[in-house]
Each structure stands twice: as structure tokens, then as C-alpha cells.
Scaffold this motif. Structure first.
Motif, PDB file in Angstrom:
ATOM      1  N   UNK A 157       0.842  -1.189   0.000  1.00  0.00           N
ATOM      2  CA  UNK A 157       0.000   0.000   0.000  1.00  0.00           C
ATOM      3  C   UNK A 157       0.879   1.242   0.000  1.00  0.00           C
ATOM      4  N   UNK A 158       0.383   2.297  -0.650  1.00  0.00           N
ATOM      5  CA  UNK A 158       1.032   3.603  -0.608  1.00  0.00           C
ATOM      6  C   UNK A 158      -0.029   4.635  -0.242  1.00  0.00           C
ATOM      7  N   UNK A 159       0.273   5.471   0.766  1.00  0.00           N
ATOM      8  CA  UNK A 159      -0.638   6.524   1.221  1.00  0.00           C
ATOM      9  C   UNK A 159       0.102   7.855   1.098  1.00  0.00           C
ATOM     10  N   UNK A 160      -0.509   8.787   0.375  1.00  0.00           N
ATOM     11  CA  UNK A 160       0.146  10.070   0.112  1.00  0.00           C
ATOM     12  C   UNK A 160      -0.788  11.221   0.468  1.00  0.00           C
ATOM     13  N   UNK A 161      -0.281  12.163   1.242  1.00  0.00           N
ATOM     14  CA  UNK A 161      -1.044  13.349   1.631  1.00  0.00           C
ATOM     15  C   UNK A 161      -0.578  14.542   0.811  1.00  0.00           C
ATOM     16  N   UNK A 162      -1.531  15.283   0.252  1.00  0.00           N
ATOM     17  CA  UNK A 162      -1.179  16.457  -0.520  1.00  0.00           C
ATOM     18  C   UNK A 162      -2.142  17.595  -0.238  1.00  0.00           C
ATOM     19  N   UNK A 163      -1.729  18.783  -0.594  1.00  0.00           N
ATOM     20  CA  UNK A 163      -2.534  19.983  -0.409  1.00  0.00           C
ATOM     21  C   UNK A 163      -2.870  20.559  -1.780  1.00  0.00           C
ATOM     22  N   UNK A 164      -4.157  20.714  -2.060  1.00  0.00           N
ATOM     23  CA  UNK A 164      -4.603  21.349  -3.289  1.00  0.00           C
ATOM     24  C   UNK A 164      -5.150  22.726  -2.929  1.00  0.00           C
ATOM     25  N   UNK A 165      -4.273  23.744  -3.002  1.00  0.00           N
ATOM     26  CA  UNK A 165      -4.644  25.100  -2.603  1.00  0.00           C
ATOM     27  C   UNK A 165      -5.206  25.111  -1.185  1.00  0.00           C
TER      28      UNK A 165
END
Length: 283
Positions: A157-165
Motif C-alpha cells: 500500500x502507498x498513502x500520500x497526503x497532498x494539499x490542493x490550494x
């Protein structure tokens, strides 16, 4: 003097390490739970019932829980899946239909790697049990085919957190492949009356591995906040193919899902009252 300074540095380092480990263990870990519902297309073939592929649509309900465990100094998480799906399909000429239902439960453990503050890589294994049926409305003598199996799966599994504006989104991709297990299957042309009433059950429970069974489950999700809620939208692709006892089975599904996510700490009393924060196995 140098020896005293060196011993002091080592002592301070060990003390800080122990304190960090203690904080990691003392800080409570939440349970990440999601319940999703969805629908999608199904492609089903079971040569015990018919040589044709039946296609149609189906519904799915999925419940998932994830929590960290004490294993490897809180670096191993436990994941549970409960999956229920029901499908309605028809043959290419649309002269016959079939119903299929499956229920499965899996329990997996994954070790966490953190190559980046926003990225988690999880690898491990899971144990999965499945029971289901396929019922063909056209058949008279043998109208149904039962499915029962237990598998040891490889899982990553891969879990990625990102911010879109400044809008947080958590993406996850998980893949599972059955490595070995046991399964139930009648022989081609053998009735269930022979198996359960007459006792002709030789070879109906057999070992399964990559030589007679291949399956893969791809699971892609996105978590995002909507007001005071966390929504999880997902896509689940399941491919299942077996060739045992002269019977070929082929089950492929594509499901689009949506549901809610909640985080909770599973203890109460004085310990809960003293807790102002918690660690998440998922986020």
C-alpha cells in the motif's frame, strides 16, 4: 574530561531515544474506519454452470478498519476488511440470467516505511476467507456453484497526503495478490448431492496457488473533508481466475464506491480524559 563529555552525550542520547519511544507508545493510536457503498460492472464465467461469460452490474458494501499495533515499536498496522457484493448478470444472447453473491473477510498486517513526511509505504500480508455462490436460472440439475476458500495474500500500500490550494486530500493505492491457500470445488459434472449425501468428496478440497489460481485486487481511494465530515471515494477492481477439477471460473468486477470515514480512540475512563491528541495509522 573527553571521556566524561562522551559519556554525558551518550547518556543524553539514550534518554531522549527512550523518551521518544515512551511518548510513541503512550500517545494513543486511533482506529481509522470507513464504510463505503458502491456499484459497478461484473463479468462472470463458471464452466460448472455454463461455458459462456455472463455480464451485468452489481452492488458492493465495504467496511475497513486500520490501527497501529505494538509490533516492531508501533511500526506495524492491522487492517481488517469486510466485503459484501451481489451481482446480476446475463448471457450474451440475453436468454438466461445468473445471480452471484460473495462475502469475504480479510485480516492483514503491514510494516510502515516513511520515505517522506507526506508518504507512507506499507508492505505485508493478509489472511482472507471467502464464501459465495453463483446461481444460474437456466440450469435444472446443477443450478448453483458454491465458492469457499482461505488464502494467504501478499499486500502492499502507498498513502500520500497532498494539499490542493490548502485543501487536504489523502490518496491511497493498495494491491493484494493471493499466494497460497485451500479452496472448495466440485469436479466437472459432479452434483452437490453426490458430495454431501453420498460422500463422494475426494478432491473437492484442494491446495491453491499460482499454478491453478490467479487473483489481484486493486484499490484506489481519495479522502477529503466536506464540512465536518471526511468523505472517502474509491475504485475497486477485482480479478479472480481458477482452473481446478476441470472447472474454469472467471470473476471480474469494477466498483465505484463512496462513503464516510471516522477516527476514534477505542478506550475510555480516566485515560481518555487525559488525552488531548492521538496518532493515526492512516493519515
Amino acid at each position: 574530561m573527553k571521556r566524561i563529555v562522551s559519556l554525558l552525550i551518550i547518556t543524553l542520547y539514550l534518554s531522549s531515544s527512550l523518551a521518544a519511544q515512551e511518548d510513541k507508545g503512550e500517545q494513543p493510536w486511533s482506529v481509522n474506519e470507513a464504510t463505503l457503498v458502491g456499484a459497478g460492472g461484473y463479468n462472470i464465467k463458471d464452466s460448472y454452470l455454463s461455458p459462456l461469460k455472463y455480464t451485468g452490474w452489481g452492488l458492493r458494501i465495504l467496511n475497513e478498519r486500520m490501527k497501529m499495533t505494538r509490533l516492531a515499536n508501533y511500526n506495524v498496522s492491522r487492517q481488517q476488511f469486510i466485503n459484501l457484493d451481489l451481482a446480476f448478470t446475463r448471457n450474451p444472447a440475453e436468454t438466461a440470467s445468473s445471480f452471484a453473491g460473495f462475502a469475504d473477510y480479510s485480516l492483514g498486517y503491514h510494516y510502515h516505511f516513511l520515505p517522506d513526511p507526506n508518504l507512507k509505504i506499507l508492505t505485508g500480508a493478509s489472511l482472507k476467507g471467502l464464501f459465495g455462490f453463483i446461481y444460474n436460472t437456466r440450469n435444472g440439475n446443477n443450478p448453483a456453484s458454491a465458492k469457499a476458500e482461505i488464502d494467504l495474500n501478499l499486500s502492499a500500500m502507498a498513502i500520500y497526503r497532498l494539499q490542493l490550494k490548502e485543501y487536504p486530500v489523502t490518496l491511497r493505492y493498495q494491491v493484494e495478490i493471493p499466494l497460497s491457500g485451500v479452496m472448495f470445488s466440485p469436479h466437472f459434472g459432479q452434483s452437490y448431492y453426490e458430495i454431501f449425501n453420498l460422500g463422494n468428496n475426494d478432491g473437492v478440497v484442494l491446495f491453491s496457488s499460482l499454478h491453478n489460481k490467479f487473483g489481484i485486487r486493486n484499490y484506489l481511494t481519495a479522502d477529503f473533508p466536506v464540512g465536518n465530515f471526511t468523505i472517502r471515494a474509491g475504485y475497486l477492481n477485482s480479478y479472480y481466475n481458477t482452473d481446478v477439477n476441470g472447472i474454469q471460473s472467471h470473476i471480474v468486477s469494477h466498483s465505484f464506491l463512496i462513503g464516510f470515514v471516522k477516527e476514534f480512540v477505542s478506550f475510555g475512563g480516566k485515560k481518555l480524559k487525559k488525552t488531548n491528541s492521538y496518532n493515526s495509522a492512516y493519515y
